[in-house]
Design an enzyme around this catalytic site. Sequence first.
Site, mmCIF file in Angstrom:
data_model
loop_
_atom_site.group_PDB
_atom_site.id
_atom_site.type_symbol
_atom_site.label_atom_id
_atom_site.label_comp_id
_atom_site.label_asym_id
_atom_site.label_seq_id
_atom_site.Cartn_x
_atom_site.Cartn_y
_atom_site.Cartn_z
ATOM 1 N N HIS A 151 34.630 36.465 47.003
ATOM 2 C CA HIS A 151 35.280 36.368 48.165
ATOM 3 C C HIS A 151 34.379 35.775 49.472
ATOM 4 C CE1 HIS A 151 38.411 38.524 46.264
ATOM 5 N NE2 HIS A 151 39.261 38.440 47.244
ATOM 6 N N CYS A 192 29.618 38.187 46.322
ATOM 7 C CA CYS A 192 30.996 38.587 46.023
ATOM 8 C C CYS A 192 31.692 37.068 46.339
ATOM 9 C CB CYS A 192 31.756 39.675 46.993
ATOM 10 S SG CYS A 192 33.358 39.628 47.145
ATOM 11 N N CYS A 196 33.714 36.588 39.396
ATOM 12 C CA CYS A 196 33.822 37.986 40.308
ATOM 13 C C CYS A 196 32.615 38.792 39.919
ATOM 14 C CB CYS A 196 35.237 38.611 39.547
ATOM 15 S SG CYS A 196 35.132 40.450 40.163
ATOM 16 N N GLU A 248 41.546 38.930 52.280
ATOM 17 C CA GLU A 248 42.689 38.724 51.896
ATOM 18 C C GLU A 248 43.690 38.690 52.809
ATOM 19 O OE1 GLU A 248 43.749 38.916 48.224
ATOM 20 O OE2 GLU A 248 42.005 38.689 47.318
ATOM 21 N N ASP A 261 39.336 35.855 38.153
ATOM 22 C CA ASP A 261 38.988 37.092 39.251
ATOM 23 C C ASP A 261 39.974 37.959 39.419
ATOM 24 O OD1 ASP A 261 37.433 38.157 41.490
ATOM 25 O OD2 ASP A 261 38.463 36.693 42.858
ATOM 26 N N SER A 262 39.715 38.904 40.076
ATOM 27 C CA SER A 262 40.986 39.877 40.766
ATOM 28 C C SER A 262 41.938 39.000 41.580
ATOM 29 C CB SER A 262 40.251 41.190 41.232
ATOM 30 O OG SER A 262 39.711 40.702 42.483
#
Lengths: 264, 264
Positions: free
Chosen positions: B186, B184, B73, B152, B10-11
């Site tokens: 996240h 997503c 992702c 984040e 993932d990023s």
Amino acid sequence: MKKASIGIFDSGLGGLTVMKQLIHHLPNESFIFFGDTAHVPYGNKSPASIKEFTTAIIKFLNSHSVKLIIVACNTASAVAIKEMQRQSQVPIVGVINPLKSYLQANPQYLRIAVIGTQNTVKSKAYDHLIENTNSEITIFSKACPLFVPIIEEGLENHQIAKITAKEYLNDLIKHNIDLLILGCTHYPIIKNTIKKIIPENITIIDSATLATDSVISYLKTNKLLNNTARQINIYVSDEPKQFQKQTEKYLGQPISNVEKIILK
Amino acid sequence: MKKASIGIFDSGLGGLTVMKQLIHHLPNESFIFFGDTAHVPYGNKSPASIKEFTTAIIKFLNSHSVKLIIVACNTASAVAIKEMQRQSQVPIVGVINPLKSYLQANPQYLRIAVIGTQNTVKSKAYDHLIENTNSEITIFSKACPLFVPIIEEGLENHQIAKITAKEYLNDLIKHNIDLLILGCTHYPIIKNTIKKIIPENITIIDSATLATDSVISYLKTNKLLNNTARQINIYVSDEPKQFQKQTEKYLGQPISNVEKIILK
């Protein structure tokens, strides 16, 4: 050398707040702007990575024979200014050092707050500069990591921006500060929202304005002012179209040359 | 092949929501995780750049002889899944396609909302998949670009997160949706905040859970389940220390191997 362009870079949109002021004050200067949009934001990347990114950018701008490079990014100015100065064949102007002469000219400010990215605040670059200028100043600092994404999303006047700004700034206000430094070149874009939630007696200055004054003064002193027709060339490390749109919107003028370039 | 690791990337932090579930369900599997933290977030980068980033990551994971690669992702799954499948010597599992079998097993949902990054929503990857599964479903979608930076920054339970979630989701709620897809990886981290502001009758599913189910089923069907001791190796493209801390906090266990690697 006079006719050479001014090099300027940032991770993203923030650098445009500096370029906009320079364009306004210096109608005959040409600019080469680099936006490191593949790596935006810099604020939460590590100093080691930021040094790698800026090394490549300084090399790129030097290869375009600029007469001066403006680091229009507080994070890069905070963590990598010395490396960049060592690497560059032309002078490097950061956005933090110009604060020194402002404080010397305005000694009335003794309770100063600095806001910026995580990296800028952690680096203590502002703290060191302010302490070296006047040890009587009390410094408060606060990282505001959501301001950059809020601005990059165009939400700077939205309710989300107001709530976030209150959350970040309430503590600083309680410390009876007299000066608030916007220590990130993105932040002039969210200045109106900040103004609405802090007491009127607090002066706000932004590092983009201080850097602009410093560049103009440098060019005048060194007789480096250009007097020919302006050219603006923009390079980005991600997709050029969106950046072109954002740039045109922010600068209020058409921009024809936006090119993607991957620096190694 | 059984004993090979599962590759996953993932990023940034989002991919951990998938790895955490896999760790829980598959106690004998080893993992090689790549976090492209020099480029995080992917959500607002261009599809062309995301294809460049993922090409390098697929090459890297293949060079580690993984038995399967999970694209943890949604942005990368939405814009680059076909390229990745062409480039990889081992199967690629994205986080979007597993929705198909869920919808087939749950045909009662006919007003579905999808939230994700700008890129995921723009790609219409979810719209195409849902239309192909059941053309009677009405789809609503909304980009929520501030959720990733909020997560984040660890602010997922903060007042800022609540206001932002209300802002993003109010319109979707008005459409009387019956299913909300967290598109997503996240977003499972901000799920509790979302739950508090949407009506109880709306079912929430997240793509991380669907992808996890799909991977477990694939490994079982293909007799690829491992039965030896687990190893977890993590690679990132930016500073490893902060990612190690965030990973340990999120997974709730010590992680010893986090290494920085720059992919060219």
